[in-house]
Design a protein around this motif. Structure first.
Motif, mmCIF file in Angstrom:
data_model
loop_
_atom_site.group_PDB
_atom_site.id
_atom_site.type_symbol
_atom_site.label_atom_id
_atom_site.label_comp_id
_atom_site.label_asym_id
_atom_site.label_seq_id
_atom_site.Cartn_x
_atom_site.Cartn_y
_atom_site.Cartn_z
ATOM 1 N N GLN A 28 0.861 -1.147 -0.029
ATOM 2 C CA GLN A 28 0.012 0.072 -0.223
ATOM 3 C C GLN A 28 0.806 1.318 -0.040
ATOM 4 O OE1 GLN A 28 -2.901 -0.472 3.253
ATOM 5 N NE2 GLN A 28 -4.152 -1.292 1.847
ATOM 6 N N ASN A 29 2.032 1.357 -0.768
ATOM 7 C CA ASN A 29 2.871 2.316 -0.863
ATOM 8 C C ASN A 29 2.888 2.660 -2.611
ATOM 9 O OD1 ASN A 29 4.784 4.378 -0.912
ATOM 10 N ND2 ASN A 29 6.123 3.497 0.551
ATOM 11 N N ASP A 30 2.238 3.701 -2.978
ATOM 12 C CA ASP A 30 1.927 4.032 -4.163
ATOM 13 C C ASP A 30 3.122 4.600 -4.903
ATOM 14 O OD1 ASP A 30 -0.734 3.017 -4.122
ATOM 15 O OD2 ASP A 30 -1.614 4.993 -3.708
ATOM 16 N N ASP A 31 4.003 5.174 -3.873
ATOM 17 C CA ASP A 31 5.319 5.721 -4.366
ATOM 18 C C ASP A 31 6.284 5.257 -3.127
ATOM 19 O OD1 ASP A 31 7.484 7.028 -5.231
ATOM 20 O OD2 ASP A 31 6.827 8.997 -4.820
ATOM 21 N N CYS A 32 6.775 4.105 -3.491
ATOM 22 C CA CYS A 32 7.754 3.723 -2.439
ATOM 23 C C CYS A 32 9.366 3.949 -2.641
ATOM 24 C CB CYS A 32 7.700 2.095 -2.424
ATOM 25 S SG CYS A 32 7.985 1.129 -3.607
ATOM 26 N N TYR A 53 1.208 -5.214 -5.099
ATOM 27 C CA TYR A 53 1.413 -3.953 -4.506
ATOM 28 C C TYR A 53 1.548 -3.003 -5.622
ATOM 29 C CZ TYR A 53 2.842 -6.662 -0.328
ATOM 30 O OH TYR A 53 2.911 -7.678 0.486
ATOM 31 N N ARG A 54 1.770 -3.476 -6.838
ATOM 32 C CA ARG A 54 1.959 -2.707 -8.241
ATOM 33 C C ARG A 54 3.170 -1.756 -7.904
ATOM 34 N NH1 ARG A 54 -2.644 -3.186 -11.275
ATOM 35 N NH2 ARG A 54 -4.415 -4.245 -10.120
ATOM 36 N N ASN A 55 4.165 -2.007 -7.206
ATOM 37 C CA ASN A 55 5.358 -1.293 -7.243
ATOM 38 C C ASN A 55 6.621 -1.848 -7.369
ATOM 39 O OD1 ASN A 55 5.430 -2.718 -4.788
ATOM 40 N ND2 ASN A 55 5.004 -0.788 -3.362
#
Length: 277
Positions: A28-32, A53-55
């Motif tokens: 849940q970190n869209d910009d990690c 997570y898409r990251n």
């Protein structure tokens, strides 16, 4: 574990590779990227991602921007159950490699057992084949209960090196942990910070005693139990603070107080699908 434990402490996995005990979770970190860069700058060498997570691309970017050699950073990802199946898993592994921009992935996990026995085993066979092909160094599972681990053994397949499950004082998953230890499966602990449920009096009492915050006590509890905690934060300052756990040791008496908080499955703060069919 002794207080001499350090941020760079590693454990050797059955695959022969080593994993740093403390890792950074990026769920849940869209910009990690900022969190990953802060972690790598301050000594973390372990990042836990997932396709869901898409990251993956951001993790790869951060590793490259950090200037730290790729082989010095242990990176995990996971295949979610909609993608399970033999051919689809092989395709997903290649997609993850492309997104990360890596030649290999350190640890690839089956994210959950929710797809059912047939597809779980197909997925496991595919991950083992991807490992043989050199695309993955270590293979494991996540959210697996004892019956899911047993079905791999009964199928005559190599057992997972890792089982990543929710483990924290309120949800200690003791039967699964015991099984994993008996069979040489390393336990990684997600949600070690109990998603911010810091108002528990015992947690606050122990934190005051050691002049630490509750998050640091929770990470230290996990380390002293021999788990690999994966605390998540999007804030760089908290990422750094969560690793400030190597200058104290929780006493046996206080560990017992924390252990007594266990509520079994009712203490889970996440989905915890370890009983899936």
């Amino acid at each position: 574990m002794p207080v001499a434990l350090k941020l760079d402490t590693t454990v050797k996995l059955p695959s022969g590779y080593t994993v740093p005990l403390l890792g950074l979770g990026v769920y849940q970190n869209d910009d990690c990227v900022p969190a990953c860069l802060a972690a790598l700058k301050h000594g973390y060498r372990h990042i836990d991602s997932a396709r869901m997570y898409r990251n993956e691309d951001q993790v790869g970017q951060a590793v490259r921007e950090s200037g730290i050699p790729r082989e010095k950073v242990f990176v995990t990802t996971k295949i979610y159950d909609p993608d399970h199946g033999y051919e689809s898993t092989l395709k997903v592994v290649d997609e993850s490699l492309q997104r990360f921009g890596f030649d290999y992935i350190d640890l690839y996990l089956i994210h959950s057992p929710l797809s059912g026995k047939k597809r779980r085993l197909e997925t496991w066979r595919a991950l083992l084949d991807a490992q043989k092909a050199g695309k993955i160094r270590t293979v494991g599972v996540s959210n697996y209960g004892i019956k899911h681990l047993e079905e791999i053994r009964e199928a005559g397949l190599a057992q997972p090196a890792v089982n990543q499950i929710e483990v924290q004082p309120f949800c200690q998953q003791r039967p699964i942990v015991e099984y994993c230890r008996e069979h040489g499966i390393f336990v990684q602990a997600y949600c070690p910070l109990v998603r911010g449920r810091f108002d528990e009096p015992v947690l606050q009492e122990v934190a005051r005693k050691y002049k630490k915050d509750v998050a640091q006590v929770l990470v230290r509890w996990s380390l002293q139990h021999g788990f690999s905690p994966l605390p998540k934060s999007a804030r760089p300052e908290r990422v750094v603070s969560n690793a400030d756990v190597y200058d104290f040791q929780i006493s046996e008496e206080d560990m017992a107080k924390l252990d007594a908080l266990d509520k079994g499955a009712a203490g889970a703060t996440s989905w915890n699908p370890v009983d899936a069919e």
